[in-house]
Motif scaffolding. Structure first.
Motif, PDB file in Angstrom:
ATOM      1  N   ALA A 164       0.816  -1.218   0.000  1.00  0.00           N
ATOM      2  CA  ALA A 164       0.000   0.000   0.000  1.00  0.00           C
ATOM      3  C   ALA A 164       0.849   1.268   0.000  1.00  0.00           C
ATOM      4  O   ALA A 164       0.300   2.366   0.035  1.00  0.00           O
ATOM      5  N   GLY A 165       2.163   1.118  -0.025  1.00  0.00           N
ATOM      6  CA  GLY A 165       3.036   2.286  -0.048  1.00  0.00           C
ATOM      7  C   GLY A 165       3.408   2.812   1.320  1.00  0.00           C
ATOM      8  O   GLY A 165       4.073   3.847   1.429  1.00  0.00           O
ATOM      9  N   ARG A 166       3.014   2.118   2.405  1.00  0.00           N
ATOM     10  CA  ARG A 166       3.390   2.535   3.756  1.00  0.00           C
ATOM     11  C   ARG A 166       4.768   1.999   4.100  1.00  0.00           C
ATOM     12  O   ARG A 166       5.105   0.865   3.750  1.00  0.00           O
ATOM     13  N   THR A 167       5.563   2.803   4.787  1.00  0.00           N
ATOM     14  CA  THR A 167       6.883   2.349   5.211  1.00  0.00           C
ATOM     15  C   THR A 167       6.723   1.277   6.290  1.00  0.00           C
ATOM     16  O   THR A 167       5.914   1.414   7.202  1.00  0.00           O
ATOM     17  N   LEU A 168       7.504   0.221   6.178  1.00  0.00           N
ATOM     18  CA  LEU A 168       7.381  -0.893   7.103  1.00  0.00           C
ATOM     19  C   LEU A 168       8.058  -0.620   8.439  1.00  0.00           C
ATOM     20  O   LEU A 168       7.695  -1.208   9.454  1.00  0.00           O
ATOM     21  N   PHE A 169       9.043   0.283   8.441  1.00  0.00           N
ATOM     22  CA  PHE A 169       9.812   0.527   9.665  1.00  0.00           C
ATOM     23  C   PHE A 169       9.809   2.008  10.028  1.00  0.00           C
ATOM     24  O   PHE A 169      10.769   2.514  10.601  1.00  0.00           O
ATOM     25  N   GLY A 170       8.716   2.694   9.709  1.00  0.00           N
ATOM     26  CA  GLY A 170       8.615   4.124   9.997  1.00  0.00           C
ATOM     27  C   GLY A 170       8.026   4.446  11.352  1.00  0.00           C
ATOM     28  O   GLY A 170       7.737   5.604  11.639  1.00  0.00           O
ATOM     29  N   GLY A 171       7.826   3.425  12.202  1.00  0.00           N
ATOM     30  CA  GLY A 171       7.243   3.687  13.521  1.00  0.00           C
ATOM     31  C   GLY A 171       5.798   4.131  13.395  1.00  0.00           C
ATOM     32  O   GLY A 171       4.976   3.491  12.737  1.00  0.00           O
TER      33      GLY A 171
ATOM     34  N   ARG B  34       9.043   7.847  16.539  1.00  0.00           N
ATOM     35  CA  ARG B  34       9.415   6.698  17.343  1.00  0.00           C
ATOM     36  C   ARG B  34       8.189   6.025  17.958  1.00  0.00           C
ATOM     37  O   ARG B  34       7.192   6.667  18.233  1.00  0.00           O
ATOM     38  N   GLY B  35       8.323   4.732  18.185  1.00  0.00           N
ATOM     39  CA  GLY B  35       7.225   3.966  18.764  1.00  0.00           C
ATOM     40  C   GLY B  35       6.417   3.259  17.689  1.00  0.00           C
ATOM     41  O   GLY B  35       6.639   3.453  16.487  1.00  0.00           O
ATOM     42  N   GLN B  36       5.498   2.430  18.117  1.00  0.00           N
ATOM     43  CA  GLN B  36       4.632   1.723  17.180  1.00  0.00           C
ATOM     44  C   GLN B  36       3.305   1.420  17.853  1.00  0.00           C
ATOM     45  O   GLN B  36       3.198   1.416  19.078  1.00  0.00           O
ATOM     46  N   ALA B  37       2.303   1.190  17.022  1.00  0.00           N
ATOM     47  CA  ALA B  37       0.970   0.922  17.547  1.00  0.00           C
ATOM     48  C   ALA B  37       0.963  -0.379  18.340  1.00  0.00           C
ATOM     49  O   ALA B  37       1.676  -1.329  18.006  1.00  0.00           O
ATOM     50  N   ALA B  38       0.160  -0.408  19.396  1.00  0.00           N
ATOM     51  CA  ALA B  38       0.060  -1.607  20.223  1.00  0.00           C
ATOM     52  C   ALA B  38      -0.908  -2.602  19.582  1.00  0.00           C
ATOM     53  O   ALA B  38      -1.839  -2.215  18.874  1.00  0.00           O
ATOM     54  N   ALA B  39      -0.664  -3.864  19.831  1.00  0.00           N
ATOM     55  CA  ALA B  39      -1.568  -4.897  19.336  1.00  0.00           C
ATOM     56  C   ALA B  39      -2.854  -4.887  20.155  1.00  0.00           C
ATOM     57  O   ALA B  39      -2.824  -4.697  21.370  1.00  0.00           O
ATOM     58  N   GLY B  40      -3.997  -5.058  19.487  1.00  0.00           N
ATOM     59  CA  GLY B  40      -5.290  -5.091  20.157  1.00  0.00           C
ATOM     60  C   GLY B  40      -5.835  -6.501  20.236  1.00  0.00           C
ATOM     61  O   GLY B  40      -5.166  -7.472  19.881  1.00  0.00           O
ATOM     62  N   ASN B  41      -7.077  -6.607  20.704  1.00  0.00           N
ATOM     63  CA  ASN B  41      -7.702  -7.926  20.821  1.00  0.00           C
ATOM     64  C   ASN B  41      -7.960  -8.563  19.463  1.00  0.00           C
ATOM     65  O   ASN B  41      -7.960  -9.787  19.338  1.00  0.00           O
TER      66      ASN B  41
ATOM     67  N   THR C 204       3.180  -1.539  11.112  1.00  0.00           N
ATOM     68  CA  THR C 204       4.543  -1.043  10.925  1.00  0.00           C
ATOM     69  C   THR C 204       5.342  -1.289  12.199  1.00  0.00           C
ATOM     70  O   THR C 204       4.788  -1.381  13.292  1.00  0.00           O
ATOM     71  N   LEU C 205       6.662  -1.386  12.068  1.00  0.00           N
ATOM     72  CA  LEU C 205       7.556  -1.585  13.199  1.00  0.00           C
ATOM     73  C   LEU C 205       8.366  -0.314  13.451  1.00  0.00           C
ATOM     74  O   LEU C 205       8.522   0.527  12.563  1.00  0.00           O
ATOM     75  N   ASP C 206       8.892  -0.201  14.660  1.00  0.00           N
ATOM     76  CA  ASP C 206       9.694   0.959  15.048  1.00  0.00           C
ATOM     77  C   ASP C 206      11.139   0.734  14.606  1.00  0.00           C
ATOM     78  O   ASP C 206      11.926   0.088  15.301  1.00  0.00           O
ATOM     79  N   GLY C 207      11.488   1.261  13.435  1.00  0.00           N
ATOM     80  CA  GLY C 207      12.845   1.099  12.921  1.00  0.00           C
ATOM     81  C   GLY C 207      13.885   1.774  13.784  1.00  0.00           C
ATOM     82  O   GLY C 207      15.052   1.350  13.822  1.00  0.00           O
ATOM     83  N   ASN C 208      13.488   2.838  14.492  1.00  0.00           N
ATOM     84  CA  ASN C 208      14.435   3.522  15.379  1.00  0.00           C
ATOM     85  C   ASN C 208      14.920   2.579  16.472  1.00  0.00           C
ATOM     86  O   ASN C 208      16.111   2.538  16.795  1.00  0.00           O
ATOM     87  N   ALA C 209      14.000   1.798  17.046  1.00  0.00           N
ATOM     88  CA  ALA C 209      14.381   0.858  18.102  1.00  0.00           C
ATOM     89  C   ALA C 209      15.196  -0.307  17.550  1.00  0.00           C
ATOM     90  O   ALA C 209      15.992  -0.909  18.281  1.00  0.00           O
ATOM     91  N   ILE C 210      15.036  -0.630  16.277  1.00  0.00           N
ATOM     92  CA  ILE C 210      15.728  -1.780  15.694  1.00  0.00           C
ATOM     93  C   ILE C 210      17.162  -1.434  15.310  1.00  0.00           C
ATOM     94  O   ILE C 210      18.106  -2.157  15.670  1.00  0.00           O
TER      95      ILE C 210
END
Length: 406
Positions: free
Chosen positions: A131-138, A163-170, A176-182
């Motif tokens: 979809a054109g979203r960055t995978l590691f853009g937090g 920085r940071g990433q969305a939390a998983a829900g129910n 996306t993942l937090d590339g800064n932390a990686i």
């Protein structure tokens, strides 16, 4: 009381019309397979069916969102796997760079390969999904989260995302993942402190990356190790630059130096090798954070370093970058493991939501759908009754006094 013949006929016609309308309704139910076509057919069932339909719509929306997140996580996991492979290639090159027989041309060849791998790492960090979203853009904020500013006036790679990433829900997972932390939070040195040679050194002394022997004794201070030639004997002195100012540490002052010796103070130890020159210095500072791209660039700079102590400098820097590279690789593996856990959770959530959809469809069918066997039986009974009523009405309608006279 007398009932007129006309009134009797009108009542009969009205009853026949009502029976015919009921038969038409039953025929419509059979054609659609539904028992409830409008709320007035069964208000309670219609209300419960609408509730089930709304819940089913939400569940199907959750399924579509989960599938999108799963696709993004699969691509992110693939990118992390590629990143791990690139880091492993960097490590292999650093191991080969320690060959003492290599000259400037061989080291330059390795440096160029490392620069190419560094560019590939940046490319992986800037991967996008379908979809054109960055995978590691937090949390987003930049179309290209990792920007390479390395130049004579630049300062390496900068993270331009959030920085940071969305939390998983129910029923949802982050896309996306937090590339800064990686990649941008790699511990310097051994993770507790960093050892470096003073640029003015002229001797060949170098150190190991050091280790912590007693965490409770660490002071978090800066230290300096000075070498001096006293009556033909090379000695070293350790100075705590914060608590002791310019005063040497007790027990670490004017100690005779021998190559390969290990020294320990304030809960930390290190090994020193090679021949120092008078006036040489080793600096020890608390570890901060660096990024995997700077680690690779530091290795390139070390391979291209020229100076009076170039061999010792390369040995020192390559040992440090190797340790930091391993720490960075561990963070990539940790992120990949987390992505794998989320993919496993996506499979579980998919099964849960699919089962929920089936239950809701079953409930909606129970409330709305027609029992075809019973519906056909009722239709045939109604049809037979209507036909009998029509025939009897036709017979009664022909009765009159004139027919009796004749």
């Amino acid at each position: 009381m007398r009932v007129s013949t006309a009134n009797s006929y009108d009542n009969t016609v009205s009853l026949l019309a009502r029976r015919q309308a009921e038969l038409a309704q039953m025929q419509e139910n059979l054609a659609t397979g539904k028992r409830v076509l409008k709320p007035s057919d069964d208000p309670v069932a219609a209300t419960l069916s609408e509730t089930a339909q709304n819940r089913l719509s939400r569940t199907q929306s959750d399924l579509r969102s989960l599938e999108t997140a799963r696709t993004s996580l699969q691509q992110a996991e693939s990118g992390l796997a590629e990143s791990g492979e690139l880091i492993q290639k960097v490590r292999e090159l650093l191991v080969s760079a320690g060959n003492a027989t290599f000259g400037p041309s061989e080291r330059e060849d390795i440096a160029r390969q490392l620069e190419g791998l560094r560019e590939q790492l940046i490319g992986v960090a800037n991967l996008k999904d379908n979809a054109g979203r960055t995978l590691f853009g937090g949390l987003g904020g930049a179309a290209t989260p990792f920007v390479d500013l390395y130049s004579a006036s630049g300062n390496g790679v900068q993270f331009e995302g959030q920085r940071g990433q969305a939390a998983a829900g129910n029923t949802s997972l982050p896309q996306t993942l937090d590339g800064n932390a990686i990649w941008m939070r790699v511990p310097e040195g051994n993770g507790s402190f960093t050892l470096s040679l003073d640029p003015s050194n002229t001797g060949g002394v170098s150190t190991s990356v050091g280790e912590v022997t007693n965490p409770g004794a660490l002071t978090g201070a800066d230290y300096r190790i000075d070498f001096a030639d006293v009556a033909g004997v090379m000695q070293y002195t350790v100075t705590n630059l914060i608590t002791a100012a310019s005063n040497p540490m007790p027990g670490q002052t004017g100690v005779p130096y021998t190559s390969g010796m290990t020294i320990a103070f304030d809960g930390q130890s290190l090994q020193m090798s090679g021949p120092p020159a008078a006036g040489d210095r080793i600096n020890l500072v608390p570890a901060g954070r660096t990024d995997i791209f700077s680690v690779v660039q530091d290795a390139v700079s070390a391979l291209r370093y020229t100076g009076a102590n170039d061999s010792a400098h390369r040995t020192q820097e390559l040992a440090r970058t190797m340790t930091e590279l391993d720490a960075g690789h561990d963070r990539v593996l940790l992120a990949r493991g987390r992505a794998g856990e989320w993919l496993n959770r996506a499979d579980s959530l998919d099964t849960l939501l699919e089962d929920r959809s089936v239950d809701l469809k079953t409930e909606q069918s129970r409330l709305e759908d027609l029992d075809l066997v019973k519906g056909i039986s009722d239709f045939q009974t109604q049809q037979l009754g209507l036909e009998a009523a029509l025939k009897s009405y036709a017979q009664v309608q022909r009765l009159s006094l004139f027919q009796m006279i004749n």
